[in-house]
Design a protein around this motif. Structure first.
Motif: not given
Length: 120
Positions: A53-68
């Motif tokens: 879920i957090a990965l999906a939110i990182g993608v939807a909010t366009r946060c590369d650091d979150c994606i990592a």
């Protein structure tokens, strides 16, 4: 943008350590860390599902650091490529075109961390 995601998380971790020790922000970071620990611990949803879920939110909010960080955690928790891809399908659905571009970052990040997990 093509990144070395494991290297990215190492560099970010060092920067976050500096932030945690920063005057005027240390208490805020301690509270944020406690919130993250409570939010990600297993409950009705297991920890892997929460990281997806957090990965999906990182993608939807366009946060590369979150994606990592969330791709790394998902790989460590045993997420499969199929689970990641379905998760990214939801992120694309919710975030439209820009999420397609960031989903490609998440696939690359997950693949790099999953390869490290296999090698370990």
């Amino acid at each position: 943008m093509i990144l070395d995601w494991p290297e990215t998380t190492q560099k970010l971790s060092a920067q976050l350590r500096d932030l945690r020790a920063g005057e005027g922000v240390a208490d805020v970071m301690k509270t944020f860390s406690a919130m993250a620990q409570n939010a990600t611990k297993a409950g009705a949803l297991d920890a892997k599902t929460k990281e997806l879920i957090a990965l999906a939110i990182g993608v939807a909010t366009r946060c590369d650091d979150c994606i990592a960080f969330h791709a790394k955690a998902a790989a460590k928790l045993g997420a499969t490529r199929e689970e990641v891809m379905e998760t990214l399908g939801m992120a694309i659905y919710m975030g439209a075109g820009p999420s397609v571009m960031y989903a490609s970052h998440a696939v690359q990040a997950f693949s790099q961390f999953a390869a490290e997990t296999v090698d370990a």
